[in-house]
Design a protein around this motif. Structure first.
Motif, short mmCIF file in Angstrom:
data_model
loop_
_atom_site.label_atom_id
_atom_site.label_comp_id
_atom_site.label_asym_id
_atom_site.label_seq_id
_atom_site.Cartn_x
_atom_site.Cartn_y
_atom_site.Cartn_z
N GLN A 140 0.84 -1.18 0.00
CA GLN A 140 0.00 0.00 0.00
C GLN A 140 0.88 1.24 0.00
O GLN A 140 1.93 1.28 0.64
CB GLN A 140 -0.90 0.02 1.23
CG GLN A 140 -1.96 -1.08 1.19
CD GLN A 140 -2.93 -0.99 2.36
OE1 GLN A 140 -2.70 -0.25 3.31
NE2 GLN A 140 -4.00 -1.74 2.26
N LYS A 145 -2.76 6.59 1.00
CA LYS A 145 -3.68 6.09 2.03
C LYS A 145 -4.01 7.18 3.06
O LYS A 145 -5.17 7.35 3.44
CB LYS A 145 -3.04 4.89 2.74
CG LYS A 145 -3.96 4.24 3.74
CD LYS A 145 -3.34 3.00 4.35
CE LYS A 145 -4.30 2.45 5.40
NZ LYS A 145 -3.97 1.14 5.87
N GLU A 149 -7.95 8.28 3.43
CA GLU A 149 -8.72 7.95 4.63
C GLU A 149 -9.47 9.15 5.17
O GLU A 149 -10.51 9.00 5.80
CB GLU A 149 -7.79 7.41 5.73
CG GLU A 149 -7.48 5.95 5.57
CD GLU A 149 -6.54 5.42 6.64
OE1 GLU A 149 -6.72 4.27 7.01
OE2 GLU A 149 -5.63 6.16 7.07
N VAL A 151 -10.53 11.92 3.40
CA VAL A 151 -11.23 12.79 2.45
C VAL A 151 -12.75 12.72 2.65
O VAL A 151 -13.31 11.67 2.97
CB VAL A 151 -10.83 12.44 1.00
CG1 VAL A 151 -11.49 11.16 0.52
CG2 VAL A 151 -11.14 13.59 0.06
N ASP A 181 -19.88 10.90 0.31
CA ASP A 181 -20.51 11.14 1.60
C ASP A 181 -21.87 11.78 1.40
O ASP A 181 -22.84 11.42 2.04
CB ASP A 181 -19.60 12.02 2.46
CG ASP A 181 -18.31 11.27 2.81
OD1 ASP A 181 -18.39 10.29 3.56
OD2 ASP A 181 -17.24 11.65 2.29
N MET B 1 -15.68 9.28 3.64
CA MET B 1 -14.79 8.74 4.65
C MET B 1 -14.77 7.23 4.52
O MET B 1 -15.81 6.61 4.47
CB MET B 1 -15.28 9.12 6.06
CG MET B 1 -15.59 10.58 6.22
SD MET B 1 -14.13 11.55 6.47
CE MET B 1 -13.81 11.24 8.21
N VAL B 2 -13.61 6.67 4.47
CA VAL B 2 -13.51 5.23 4.30
C VAL B 2 -12.55 4.69 5.35
O VAL B 2 -11.67 5.40 5.82
CB VAL B 2 -12.98 4.86 2.90
CG1 VAL B 2 -14.05 5.11 1.86
CG2 VAL B 2 -11.72 5.61 2.56
N LEU B 4 -9.69 1.76 5.79
CA LEU B 4 -8.88 0.97 4.87
C LEU B 4 -8.09 -0.08 5.62
O LEU B 4 -7.74 0.11 6.78
CB LEU B 4 -7.92 1.91 4.12
CG LEU B 4 -8.61 3.05 3.39
CD1 LEU B 4 -7.60 4.09 2.93
CD2 LEU B 4 -9.38 2.53 2.19
N PRO B 5 -7.82 -1.22 4.95
CA PRO B 5 -7.06 -2.28 5.62
C PRO B 5 -5.61 -1.87 5.88
O PRO B 5 -5.08 -0.97 5.23
CB PRO B 5 -7.12 -3.44 4.62
CG PRO B 5 -7.37 -2.79 3.30
CD PRO B 5 -8.17 -1.56 3.57
N SER B 6 -4.98 -2.55 6.83
CA SER B 6 -3.59 -2.22 7.16
C SER B 6 -2.63 -2.91 6.19
O SER B 6 -2.89 -4.03 5.77
CB SER B 6 -3.27 -2.67 8.58
OG SER B 6 -4.02 -1.91 9.47
N PRO B 7 -1.54 -2.25 5.86
CA PRO B 7 -0.58 -2.83 4.92
C PRO B 7 0.38 -3.80 5.60
O PRO B 7 0.49 -3.80 6.83
CB PRO B 7 0.17 -1.61 4.42
CG PRO B 7 0.15 -0.67 5.58
CD PRO B 7 -1.14 -0.92 6.31
N ILE B 8 1.07 -4.62 4.79
CA ILE B 8 2.06 -5.54 5.35
C ILE B 8 3.38 -4.82 5.65
O ILE B 8 4.09 -5.20 6.55
CB ILE B 8 2.32 -6.74 4.41
CG1 ILE B 8 2.60 -6.29 2.97
CG2 ILE B 8 1.15 -7.71 4.42
CD1 ILE B 8 3.13 -7.39 2.08
#
Lengths: 383, 287
Positions: A140, A145, A149, A151, A181, B1-2, B4-8
């Protein structure tokens, strides 16, 4: 979040803008600058391109007066929201050299908290596409990111299509379905207008509570839907049926040379594209040679340097570069990310200096049956 | 607003500092660097994977790991001077610190190749990316059938790892008198009494069980295309042919787009790819 469709007057939109600012968002939206509608900070509603529309054709973009007071009576300009979530230039790290050691620091600045106002349906799709690129794989991008997250997205549906639009063909618009939204449809009446809206998230519902609004009547809702539906019927067309296979089968099609004869290999299409994500990196040192920085900047598959390996570029010709761009966007993107890389916004058509239209190029490659994909035997090909 | 999964990996674009523990001049333009992590654990890898090596203020390049996967405490790379960054790497001295990201990419199919004869074909600087696979085969010699290393270099002076080549002639052998290591040069010089010619000419005489043979190859694309043609003539199935591909790479994690080969990101889906994955692409011009 169980809120149904609502009606918002302009005063309510102003309150919405102010509420976002109060919550610490940098409010960004369409505004007129140097003869184009670009995305920049919105301080007040008057910053919007009120009364403007954009006349777009292959290789041509002109702002015109609409003769009314519409706030969102245009389509998309040269900017996309990509420039905020995937910035054109970004520092990746700083390296410090001291006492024979080397230390690396990631970019330390906190990511800005953006509110996007006036995001079109095709642009929501573009954000989904870039989410797959930067967040969907084994790695990622922490920079993307951090911006993504935070916005807040206020979508605005298109009630008219530009002459280069084809979002309906790729099913990305014109109506915003998810990924916002709040979503608004502007209903224009002379110098005035109001908005019919939908809530798309908890954060959207909470913000709406701070703004004067009322439930929309069924007639108002239906009128808004009809306006969006009208836009869907005004567009050019891209045939997506079997598109990937058709392009993979057309890698040696004579049309590539025809389009390459027009293409300037300038890279405009990749810079205005809301999904093109390619970048390059640059390394700099300070004068003392103690601190070095690595910056990432947007790159384009149309440059000679893009495919450079020691000894030369892999894609020397304009033909190869255009073919890479188009087949990536419409074919290999599907293999890589499970969706089309094109959202039908038409920017690449409008901003191409020679007006190359990808829908036309794809259609031109449809007319020849190239038969089964039959590559040359290994070893028997070129050097 | 989202959410998100955590990265490795928190930041896959940030290097880790490694100190140069040893420098070996292999030939006039090739150097092997042994690196040790300054902080954190050693870098474990699979044969065929690569890292991104960063020289302070100069830049970063993808380099295949050439060391023994069972000895990860020394991260080994063998580098040829072909540009500004590789030249800077080749000029490093013991004690210097470089940045390392990785390991990245796919690896040689050594598990699937168990029980098979293994044919490795290397051209020039293509030998170092195969060396971790050779070490693996040596560590697990009884798990594999006949093993061959076919290696072509420009001149005898360009041959890499000459002492190891001699040792491997015995250690890779499946039977007394076998000659698993077969070397050829484009131009003979001095007292060279070995083969002269293309590495592909070494394929026809091999004793192999074609349906149970896996081939691994690294070298210029033109060499690999002709190698594949020769191996196909021997009846080795397409899906048992593996190549290590090279493309321009900036990020190594699929973000920068430079290394695309058709649908593949060579950094992420490669560098090791099975021939059927790339057949339709590497046989075309300028893809």
């Amino acid at each position: 979040m169980s809120k149904g469709p609502f009606k918002l007057e302009r005063a309510g939109l102003l309150q919405l803008l102010q509420a976002l600012k109060t919550q610490g968002y940098l409010t960004l939206g369409p505004t007129v600058r140097e003869g184009a509608i670009v995305y920049d900070e919105l301080h007040r509603l008057e910053d919007l391109p009120i009364g403007y529309t954009d006349h777009q054709e292959g290789g041509s973009y002109r702002l015109e007066q609409r003769g009314d007071g519409a706030m969102f009576g245009y389509n998309v300009g040269p900017h996309s929201w990509k420039r905020f979530m995937h910035p054109p230039i970004l520092r990746l790290f700083r390296a410090r050299q001291a006492n024979g050691d080397l230390e690396f620091e990631s970019e330390g600045e906190a990511a800005p908290k953006y509110a996007f106002i006036g995001v079109r349906a095709c642009e929501l799709q573009a954000i989904r596409v870039q989410d797959r690129v930067f967040l969907g794989g084994p790695y990622q991008d922490p920079h993307y990111k951090a911006r993504r997250e935070q916005v807040f997205i206020v979508a605005v549906n298109c009630t008219q299509a530009g002459h280069t639009c084809f979002c309906a063909s790729v099913e990305s618009g014109p109506r915003a379905q998810t990924g916002f939204d709040l979503a608004l449809t502007e209903v224009v009446d002379g110098e005035h207008s109001y908005f019919v809206g939908e809530v798309g998230s908890e954060a959207g519902a909470r913000l709406l509570d701070r703004v004067a609004h009322r439930a929309a009547q069924e007639a108002e809702w239906n009128q808004a839907l009809a306006l969006v539906d009208r836009a869907a019927r005004q567009m050019r067309h891209l045939d997506t049926q079997g598109l990937k296979e058709r392009l993979y089968q057309s890698l040696e099609h004579p049309r590539w040379q025809v389009v390459a004869n027009r293409c300037l290999s300038c890279g405009n299409c990749t810079q205005v594209c809301p999904t093109c994500f390619c970048t390059s990196v640059e390394d700099h040192t300070d004068l003392a040679g103690q601190v070095a920085e690595r910056t990432r900047r947007w790159d384009s598959c149309f440059t000679a340097d893009f495919s450079y390996l020691h000894g030369g570029s892999v894609r020397v010709s304009t033909l190869a570069r255009y073919r890479q761009w188009l087949t990536h966007k419409l074919a290999s993107w599907q293999d890589q990310f499970g969706l089309l890389g094109c959202v039908g916004c038409g920017r690449c058509i409008t901003w191409c200096p020679v007006g190359i239209d990808l829908t036309e190029e794809v259609a031109a490659m449809n007319d020849v049956q190239t038969g089964r994909f039959a590559p040359k035997e290994a070893g028997g090909a070129h050097v | 607003m989202v959410s998100l999964p955590s990265p490795i990996v928190v930041d896959p674009m940030r290097p880790r500092p490694f100190r140069v523990a040893r420098v070996m001049r292999e030939t006039a333009d090739v150097v092997t660097l042994e690196l040790e992590a300054q902080t954190g654990p050693p870098l474990r890898f699979q044969p065929g994977q690569f890292t991104m090596l960063y020289v302070f203020g100069v830049g970063e390049v993808p380099i295949s790991i050439s060391g023994d996967p069972q000895k990860p405490e020394r991260l080994v790379h063998t580098i040829r001077k072909v540009g500004a960054v590789t030249e800077a790497l080749c000029n490093l001295r013991k004690g210097a610190v470089v940045g390392v990201r990785g390991p990245f990419g796919s690896h040689w199919p050594l598990e699937q190749a168990r029980g098979h004869d293994v044919v490795m074909v290397a051209g020039g600087i293509g030998l170092p990316p195969l060396r971790p696979a050779i070490y693996h085969l040596l560590h697990h010699r009884q798990d594999y059938g006949r093993v061959y290393l076919l290696y072509g270099a420009r001149t005898p002076r360009d041959l890499l790892f000459p002492e190891e080549l001699k040792r491997w002639q015995y250690t890779l052998s499946h039977a007394p008198g076998a000659t698993p290591v077969r070397v050829t040069v484009d131009r003979a010089e001095g007292d060279w009494d070995g083969a002269v010619g293309l590495v592909t000419s070494l394929i026809a005489p091999l004793t192999i069980d074609p349906s149970r043979t896996t081939a691994l190859m690294v070298g210029p694309e033109v060499m690999m295309r002709f190698t594949i043609a020769e191996l196909r003539k021997r009846g080795i199935p397409e899906e048992n042919l593996y190549l290590s591909m090279e493309r321009n790479m900036k990020c190594a994690v699929g973000f920068c787009g430079h290394c695309q080969l058709g649908p593949h990101f060579v950094c992420r889906d490669g560098p090791v790819l099975a021939f059927p994955q790339v057949r339709d692409w590497m046989t075309r011009k300028e893809v």
